[in-house]
Design a protein around this motif. Structure first.
Motif, short mmCIF file in Angstrom:
data_model
loop_
_atom_site.label_atom_id
_atom_site.label_comp_id
_atom_site.label_asym_id
_atom_site.label_seq_id
_atom_site.Cartn_x
_atom_site.Cartn_y
_atom_site.Cartn_z
N PHE A 29 14.01 2.53 8.14
CA PHE A 29 12.69 1.93 7.96
C PHE A 29 12.82 0.44 8.27
O PHE A 29 13.73 -0.22 7.78
CB PHE A 29 12.21 2.15 6.53
CG PHE A 29 10.83 1.61 6.24
CD1 PHE A 29 9.71 2.14 6.87
CD2 PHE A 29 10.65 0.57 5.33
CE1 PHE A 29 8.44 1.66 6.60
CE2 PHE A 29 9.40 0.08 5.06
CZ PHE A 29 8.28 0.62 5.69
N GLY A 30 11.92 -0.06 9.13
CA GLY A 30 12.02 -1.45 9.52
C GLY A 30 13.31 -1.75 10.27
O GLY A 30 13.83 -2.87 10.22
N TRP A 313 -3.65 2.81 -0.85
CA TRP A 313 -2.71 1.92 -0.17
C TRP A 313 -1.29 2.19 -0.64
O TRP A 313 -0.93 1.88 -1.79
CB TRP A 313 -3.02 0.46 -0.47
CG TRP A 313 -4.32 -0.05 0.07
CD1 TRP A 313 -5.12 0.54 1.00
CD2 TRP A 313 -4.97 -1.28 -0.30
NE1 TRP A 313 -6.22 -0.24 1.25
CE2 TRP A 313 -6.15 -1.36 0.47
CE3 TRP A 313 -4.66 -2.32 -1.18
CZ2 TRP A 313 -7.04 -2.44 0.36
CZ3 TRP A 313 -5.53 -3.39 -1.30
CH2 TRP A 313 -6.71 -3.45 -0.53
N ASN A 317 5.04 -1.15 3.22
CA ASN A 317 5.20 -2.17 4.26
C ASN A 317 5.51 -3.54 3.70
O ASN A 317 5.83 -4.47 4.45
CB ASN A 317 3.95 -2.23 5.14
CG ASN A 317 3.91 -1.09 6.15
OD1 ASN A 317 4.91 -0.42 6.38
ND2 ASN A 317 2.75 -0.84 6.73
N LEU A 320 8.94 -3.74 4.89
CA LEU A 320 9.25 -3.44 6.28
C LEU A 320 10.38 -4.35 6.76
O LEU A 320 11.29 -3.92 7.47
CB LEU A 320 8.00 -3.65 7.14
CG LEU A 320 8.01 -3.07 8.54
CD1 LEU A 320 8.23 -1.56 8.52
CD2 LEU A 320 6.71 -3.38 9.27
N GLN A 321 10.32 -5.61 6.35
CA GLN A 321 11.48 -6.50 6.51
C GLN A 321 12.28 -6.38 5.23
O GLN A 321 11.82 -6.75 4.16
CB GLN A 321 11.04 -7.95 6.71
CG GLN A 321 12.22 -8.90 6.88
CD GLN A 321 11.76 -10.32 7.20
OE1 GLN A 321 10.69 -10.53 7.74
NE2 GLN A 321 12.59 -11.29 6.85
N HIS A 339 2.27 -8.71 -0.77
CA HIS A 339 1.66 -7.79 0.20
C HIS A 339 0.35 -7.22 -0.34
O HIS A 339 -0.65 -7.15 0.38
CB HIS A 339 2.65 -6.67 0.51
CG HIS A 339 2.18 -5.70 1.55
ND1 HIS A 339 1.94 -6.06 2.85
CD2 HIS A 339 1.90 -4.36 1.47
CE1 HIS A 339 1.54 -5.00 3.55
NE2 HIS A 339 1.51 -3.97 2.73
#
Length: 389
Positions: A29-30, A313, A317, A320-321, A339
């Protein structure tokens, strides 16, 4: 109306959910390898806690292929011959439209998700239809023996494994498999491919948990010594390796209250208790993998609940980083709420009924004071209050 539950939970050395070669599950992921706990593992862990949080045993279900043997045991306790009862229960399930395992006819073709009273109801059906089902079982046994003797390929058994029941029998099957008061079926749904009338749409969606940071799986080399080994002998009598990692996970689940109400046929009292049990069970859910040797029994440290009218939601993400710091929980919490608040500003919060957050060790930034709960108890209480129209 939807309840969303977002959790940050750090586990030390652990192997909570293994893949096919015994390693902790992972996902990319990411662009980075992350630790992963499957949604199936988390759902099962939560299911096993529902009774602890206020539901009665007859309000939860069982997932099993052994409905036949359990029913035969009950019929035996009622005075029937238990060996004959296995064949009768098999014929009973076939008559109701369900297939049997081709290799072990005392098992159903697939796992059935049913209420705890399904065994009693199936036993009652078999008692009422005993003579007819005994004759059917004898016919099936004779056909199977003929096939074995002739040593020829026949589709008789396959045809017998798929019987289309009449309306009266379908109604009987609906009564036996009724899930209108089975909370975990209402929450997590049920799919029976060849009996779609018994399908239940899940009220709860559960994401795979992923680590907020990159991980590298490691392994523990262990040895074991025989306690009765003679003094003049040395060395280990067992050696091996166990894979593990350590990670801070982001967990997400939601509950669609309208779907839950429909699944429970409008029972508002059971719906309220199911919602409360769902919240507590998912906060407490910890998979059991390798717990006896690793005891990774750490609770969530950051909790965010959002009650909204529509939409949902997943905040994965935010990571994500991947987080890259020694203070994983603090940094992950800041990333999560940063976020969330950015999404909130961009999309607006007109459909949000409530935002309630709590944290054990980290200050919560970007939230109003009334959105911060001082304890788990307060967080759950405010959430349940926000769901009442």
């Amino acid at each position: 109306m939807i309840i969303e539950l977002h959790l940050l939970q750090s586990f030390p050395v652990s192997n909570l959910n293994r893949d096919d070669v015994g390693q902790p599950k992972t996902a990319t992921f990411g662009g980075q390898l992350r630790g992963r706990i499957s949604s199936q593992s988390l759902k099962r862990s939560a299911r096993l806690l529902l009774q602890r949080h206020g539901l009665e045993p007859d309000e939860t279900g069982i997932r099993t292929k052994r409905l036949i043997t359990k029913t035969a045991t009950l019929l035996g306790e009622r005075g029937r011959d238990e060996a004959e009862a296995v064949a009768v229960a098999s014929s009973g399930l076939l008559a109701l439209g369900f297939g049997l395992d081709k290799r072990r006819s005392a098992l159903t073709e697939y796992l059935l998700f049913v209420g705890t009273d399904a065994v009693n109801l199936l036993a009652d059906y078999c008692d009422r239809e005993w003579d007819r089902l005994v004759a059917d079982a004898a016919a099936r046994a004779k056909a199977a023996e003929k096939k074995k003797t002739d040593n020829t390929k026949s589709d008789t058994a396959d045809k017998q494994s798929k019987i289309k029941p009449d309306k009266k029998t379908r109604d009987e099957a609906k009564r036996i498999l009724d899930a209108s008061r089975v909370v975990d079926v209402a929450l997590f749904g049920r799919m029976i491919a060849d009996n779609k009338d018994f399908n239940v749409s899940a009220a709860s969606q559960v994401a795979h948990a992923i680590s907020t940071h990159a991980v590298v799986n490691e392994y523990d080399y262990y040895t074991a010594v025989d306690d009765l080994q003679p003094d003049d002998e040395t060395g280990a009598d067992m050696i091996g390796t166990v894979d593990f990692n350590a990670a801070c996970y982001y967990r997400y689940a939601n509950l669609h209250l309208n779907q839950l109400r429909d699944n429970l046929h409008g029972d508002t009292d059971l719906m309220a208790r199911a919602t409360r049990a769902w919240l507590h069970a998912f906060i407490d859910a910890i998979p059991s993998g390798k717990q006896n040797s690793m005891a990774a029994l750490t609770p969530p440290e950051t909790l965010l609940v959002v009650v909204r009218d529509t939409g949902a939601w997943n905040l994965a993400n935010a990571f994500l980083q991947p987080v890259d710091t020694n203070d994983l929980m603090v940094t992950s919490t800041r990333a999560l709420f940063g976020h969330f608040n950015r999404l909130r500003r961009f999309y607006g919060d007109d459909n949000l009924r409530a935002v309630i957050a709590a944290a054990v060790t980290t200050d919560l930034e970007g939230l109003a004071d009334h959105e911060i709960a001082p304890s788990r108890h307060e967080l759950v209480s405010r959430t349940l209050a926000a769901t009442k129209v």
